[in-house]
Design a protein around this motif. Structure first.
Motif, PDB file in Angstrom:
ATOM      1  N   GLY A  79       0.894  -1.120   0.002  1.00 32.29           N
ATOM      2  CA  GLY A  79      -0.014   0.059   0.008  1.00 32.29           C
ATOM      3  C   GLY A  79       0.966   1.063  -0.064  1.00 32.29           C
ATOM      4  O   GLY A  79       0.914   2.618  -0.460  1.00 32.29           O
ATOM      5  N   LEU A  80       1.840   1.037   0.644  1.00 31.83           N
ATOM      6  CA  LEU A  80       3.273   2.686   1.028  1.00 31.83           C
ATOM      7  C   LEU A  80       3.268   2.807  -0.424  1.00 31.83           C
ATOM      8  O   LEU A  80       3.494   3.786  -0.881  1.00 31.83           O
ATOM      9  CB  LEU A  80       3.322   2.327   2.241  1.00 31.83           C
ATOM     10  N   LEU A  81       4.246   1.388  -0.913  1.00 28.96           N
ATOM     11  CA  LEU A  81       4.703   1.107  -2.043  1.00 28.96           C
ATOM     12  C   LEU A  81       3.980   1.762  -3.305  1.00 28.96           C
ATOM     13  O   LEU A  81       4.474   2.967  -4.311  1.00 28.96           O
ATOM     14  CB  LEU A  81       5.152  -0.263  -2.667  1.00 28.96           C
ATOM     15  N   MET A  82       2.197   2.243  -3.161  1.00 24.45           N
ATOM     16  CA  MET A  82       1.348   2.100  -4.307  1.00 24.45           C
ATOM     17  C   MET A  82       1.577   4.163  -4.089  1.00 24.45           C
ATOM     18  O   MET A  82       1.848   4.235  -5.671  1.00 24.45           O
ATOM     19  CB  MET A  82       0.394   1.413  -3.477  1.00 24.45           C
ATOM     20  N   LEU A  83       0.986   4.376  -3.198  1.00 24.93           N
ATOM     21  CA  LEU A  83       1.286   5.904  -2.325  1.00 24.93           C
ATOM     22  C   LEU A  83       3.092   6.746  -2.866  1.00 24.93           C
ATOM     23  O   LEU A  83       2.649   7.762  -3.253  1.00 24.93           O
ATOM     24  CB  LEU A  83       0.949   5.879  -1.307  1.00 24.93           C
ATOM     25  N   PHE A  84       3.802   5.977  -2.944  1.00 27.56           N
ATOM     26  CA  PHE A  84       4.800   6.525  -3.232  1.00 27.56           C
ATOM     27  C   PHE A  84       4.936   6.486  -4.394  1.00 27.56           C
ATOM     28  O   PHE A  84       6.034   7.611  -5.439  1.00 27.56           O
ATOM     29  CB  PHE A  84       6.252   5.484  -2.591  1.00 27.56           C
ATOM     30  N   THR A  85       4.351   5.567  -5.243  1.00 31.85           N
ATOM     31  CA  THR A  85       4.277   5.591  -6.755  1.00 31.85           C
ATOM     32  C   THR A  85       3.040   6.596  -6.991  1.00 31.85           C
ATOM     33  O   THR A  85       3.489   7.134  -8.477  1.00 31.85           O
ATOM     34  CB  THR A  85       3.997   4.682  -7.727  1.00 31.85           C
ATOM     35  N   ASN A  86       2.635   6.890  -6.199  1.00 35.06           N
ATOM     36  CA  ASN A  86       1.521   7.802  -6.922  1.00 35.06           C
ATOM     37  C   ASN A  86       0.990   8.874  -5.542  1.00 35.06           C
ATOM     38  O   ASN A  86       0.000   8.581  -5.050  1.00 35.06           O
ATOM     39  CB  ASN A  86       0.310   7.356  -7.041  1.00 35.06           C
ATOM     40  N   PRO A  87       1.991   9.551  -5.391  1.00 35.27           N
ATOM     41  CA  PRO A  87       1.857  10.571  -4.456  1.00 35.27           C
ATOM     42  C   PRO A  87       0.277  11.939  -4.062  1.00 35.27           C
ATOM     43  O   PRO A  87       0.228  11.977  -3.245  1.00 35.27           O
ATOM     44  CB  PRO A  87       3.180  11.157  -3.627  1.00 35.27           C
ATOM     45  N   ALA A  88       0.006  12.130  -5.555  1.00 40.15           N
ATOM     46  CA  ALA A  88      -1.366  13.158  -5.205  1.00 40.15           C
ATOM     47  C   ALA A  88      -2.224  12.142  -4.828  1.00 40.15           C
ATOM     48  O   ALA A  88      -3.006  13.246  -4.249  1.00 40.15           O
ATOM     49  CB  ALA A  88      -1.414  13.366  -7.225  1.00 40.15           C
ATOM     50  N   VAL A  89      -2.395  11.653  -5.114  1.00 40.84           N
ATOM     51  CA  VAL A  89      -3.230  10.670  -4.099  1.00 40.84           C
ATOM     52  C   VAL A  89      -3.593  10.883  -2.866  1.00 40.84           C
ATOM     53  O   VAL A  89      -4.710  11.070  -2.240  1.00 40.84           O
ATOM     54  CB  VAL A  89      -3.515   9.300  -3.934  1.00 40.84           C
ATOM     55  N   LEU A  90      -2.819  11.722  -2.345  1.00 39.40           N
ATOM     56  CA  LEU A  90      -2.446  11.675  -0.541  1.00 39.40           C
ATOM     57  C   LEU A  90      -3.432  12.560  -0.333  1.00 39.40           C
ATOM     58  O   LEU A  90      -3.901  13.361   0.445  1.00 39.40           O
ATOM     59  CB  LEU A  90      -0.852  11.779  -0.094  1.00 39.40           C
ATOM     60  N   GLU A  91      -3.977  13.897  -1.227  1.00 41.43           N
ATOM     61  CA  GLU A  91      -4.253  14.789  -1.499  1.00 41.43           C
ATOM     62  C   GLU A  91      -5.761  14.254  -1.610  1.00 41.43           C
ATOM     63  O   GLU A  91      -6.356  15.857  -1.086  1.00 41.43           O
ATOM     64  CB  GLU A  91      -3.830  15.708  -2.754  1.00 41.43           C
ATOM     65  N   GLN A  92      -6.573  13.531  -1.924  1.00 41.29           N
ATOM     66  CA  GLN A  92      -7.741  12.772  -1.286  1.00 41.29           C
ATOM     67  C   GLN A  92      -8.216  12.771  -0.549  1.00 41.29           C
ATOM     68  O   GLN A  92      -7.759  12.002  -0.276  1.00 41.29           O
ATOM     69  CB  GLN A  92      -7.912  11.903  -2.372  1.00 41.29           C
ATOM     70  N   THR A  93      -9.234  12.919   0.194  1.00 39.36           N
ATOM     71  CA  THR A  93      -9.851  12.750   0.937  1.00 39.36           C
ATOM     72  C   THR A  93      -9.982  11.056   1.212  1.00 39.36           C
ATOM     73  O   THR A  93     -10.303  11.116   2.468  1.00 39.36           O
ATOM     74  CB  THR A  93     -11.161  13.823   1.276  1.00 39.36           C
ATOM     75  N   TRP A  94     -10.779  10.896   0.018  1.00 37.00           N
ATOM     76  CA  TRP A  94     -10.902   8.778   0.850  1.00 37.00           C
ATOM     77  C   TRP A  94      -9.441   8.799   1.158  1.00 37.00           C
ATOM     78  O   TRP A  94      -9.447   7.801   2.007  1.00 37.00           O
ATOM     79  CB  TRP A  94     -11.332   8.066  -0.974  1.00 37.00           C
ATOM     80  N   ILE A  95      -8.410   8.782   0.347  1.00 41.30           N
ATOM     81  CA  ILE A  95      -7.775   7.475   1.628  1.00 41.30           C
ATOM     82  C   ILE A  95      -6.978   8.598   2.854  1.00 41.30           C
ATOM     83  O   ILE A  95      -6.338   7.434   3.309  1.00 41.30           O
ATOM     84  CB  ILE A  95      -6.137   8.176   0.397  1.00 41.30           C
ATOM     85  N   LYS A  96      -7.487   9.596   3.125  1.00 41.60           N
ATOM     86  CA  LYS A  96      -7.016  10.057   4.405  1.00 41.60           C
ATOM     87  C   LYS A  96      -8.342   8.878   5.255  1.00 41.60           C
ATOM     88  O   LYS A  96      -7.705   8.689   6.376  1.00 41.60           O
ATOM     89  CB  LYS A  96      -6.841  11.362   4.525  1.00 41.60           C
ATOM     90  N   VAL A  97      -8.994   8.926   5.051  1.00 35.03           N
ATOM     91  CA  VAL A  97     -10.584   8.565   5.296  1.00 35.03           C
ATOM     92  C   VAL A  97      -9.504   7.382   6.152  1.00 35.03           C
ATOM     93  O   VAL A  97      -9.659   6.119   7.178  1.00 35.03           O
ATOM     94  CB  VAL A  97     -11.762   8.730   5.270  1.00 35.03           C
ATOM     95  N   LYS A  98      -9.210   6.221   5.080  1.00 36.96           N
ATOM     96  CA  LYS A  98      -8.761   4.850   4.329  1.00 36.96           C
ATOM     97  C   LYS A  98      -7.695   4.708   5.421  1.00 36.96           C
ATOM     98  O   LYS A  98      -7.541   3.955   6.283  1.00 36.96           O
ATOM     99  CB  LYS A  98      -8.608   4.567   3.335  1.00 36.96           C
ATOM    100  N   LEU A  99      -6.864   5.575   5.512  1.00 41.52           N
ATOM    101  CA  LEU A  99      -5.509   5.426   5.986  1.00 41.52           C
ATOM    102  C   LEU A  99      -6.037   5.317   7.921  1.00 41.52           C
ATOM    103  O   LEU A  99      -5.117   4.487   9.117  1.00 41.52           O
ATOM    104  CB  LEU A  99      -4.592   6.634   6.093  1.00 41.52           C
ATOM    105  N   VAL A 100      -6.671   6.215   8.699  1.00 45.91           N
ATOM    106  CA  VAL A 100      -7.149   6.871   9.760  1.00 45.91           C
ATOM    107  C   VAL A 100      -8.103   5.184  10.123  1.00 45.91           C
ATOM    108  O   VAL A 100      -7.943   4.732  10.754  1.00 45.91           O
ATOM    109  CB  VAL A 100      -8.544   7.878   9.983  1.00 45.91           C
ATOM    110  N   LEU A 101      -8.743   4.437   9.413  1.00 46.98           N
ATOM    111  CA  LEU A 101      -9.250   3.517   9.287  1.00 46.98           C
ATOM    112  C   LEU A 101      -8.362   1.887   9.459  1.00 46.98           C
ATOM    113  O   LEU A 101      -8.969   0.965  10.765  1.00 46.98           O
ATOM    114  CB  LEU A 101     -10.589   2.774   8.172  1.00 46.98           C
ATOM    115  N   LEU A 102      -7.346   2.728   8.595  1.00 45.63           N
ATOM    116  CA  LEU A 102      -6.333   1.211   8.511  1.00 45.63           C
ATOM    117  C   LEU A 102      -5.895   1.251  10.414  1.00 45.63           C
ATOM    118  O   LEU A 102      -5.255   0.235  10.613  1.00 45.63           O
ATOM    119  CB  LEU A 102      -5.478   1.420   7.045  1.00 45.63           C
ATOM    120  N   LEU A 103      -5.222   2.484  10.704  1.00 48.36           N
ATOM    121  CA  LEU A 103      -4.686   2.414  11.913  1.00 48.36           C
ATOM    122  C   LEU A 103      -5.786   1.763  12.324  1.00 48.36           C
ATOM    123  O   LEU A 103      -4.688   1.410  13.762  1.00 48.36           O
ATOM    124  CB  LEU A 103      -4.265   3.764  11.971  1.00 48.36           C
ATOM    125  N   VAL A 104      -6.919   2.463  12.417  1.00 52.59           N
ATOM    126  CA  VAL A 104      -7.809   1.948  13.598  1.00 52.59           C
ATOM    127  C   VAL A 104      -7.780   0.020  13.918  1.00 52.59           C
ATOM    128  O   VAL A 104      -7.615  -1.304  14.557  1.00 52.59           O
ATOM    129  CB  VAL A 104      -9.638   2.553  13.310  1.00 52.59           C
TER     130      VAL A 104
END
Length: 185
Positions: A79-104
């Motif tokens: 998942g982090l490799l995917m974000l590394f290859t496409n860091p623009a995704v981190l600007e989208q709200t859905w990925i931030k919510v997904k990452l919070v859910l993953l941390l939980v």
């Protein structure tokens, strides 16, 4: 040059990420199901209890250490490799919510480790019904995370998440009915 090479690997990172999370969830589902059975050992004949407790503890540690935990790291790595290859995704709200859910979810994963330790010591604070409810929690995470990754529209996700909560409540009602049926049998 490295980014170009890694971008071409994006689809493989995604495939391995999916394999990882499927395995991680399978481990979590099975692990918590064993918590249910471990909690019900006291309902078995006295002469079987110690052996059953030992067997469930062994099985729980194996699932946790050999399946669920490596799969969690595998999922995060790709998942982090995917974000590394496409860091623009981190600007989208859905990925931030997904990452919070993953941390939980990671918190839930390590909570399961604490349950194994407590059951091994014979000091578990949850009964089999509570473990049955706890077993449904990863289902809600799975549905929410997959919907976020596929829908990606946060407003649509909020509506879908309302449906997920209703689904979760339905699971709770079903579990209560099932418990009542088992007690009456």
């Amino acid at each position: 040059m490295l980014i170009i090479i890694m971008t071409s690997f994006y689809i493989y990172f995604k495939a391995f990420h999916i394999i990882g999370f499927v395995t991680w969830f399978a481990g979590l589902f099975y692990l918590v199901r064993m918590f249910v059975y471990h909690a019900e050992v006291d309902q078995k004949p006295e002469q079987l209890r110690a052996d059953w407790r030992a067997q469930f503890t062994l099985m729980q540690w194996r699932v946790f250490k050999i399946i669920a935990t490596p799969a969690m790291y595998f999922t995060w790595t790709f998942g982090l490799l995917m974000l590394f290859t496409n860091p623009a995704v981190l600007e989208q709200t859905w990925i931030k919510v997904k990452l919070v859910l993953l941390l939980v979810l990671v918190g839930y994963h390590f909570f399961c480790k604490k349950v194994i330790v407590n059951q091994e010591k014979g000091i578990s604070k949850l009964n089999s019904f509570q473990f049955r409810l706890l077993n449904e929690l990863p289902t809600l995470f799975l549905v929410a995370i997959v919907l976020l990754a596929v829908v990606r529209d946060f407003i649509s996700f909020l509506y879908l998440f309302g449906g997920i909560l209703a689904f979760g409540f339905s699971l709770y009602l079903f579990a209560k009915q099932y418990k009542k049926k088992r007690e009456n049998s």
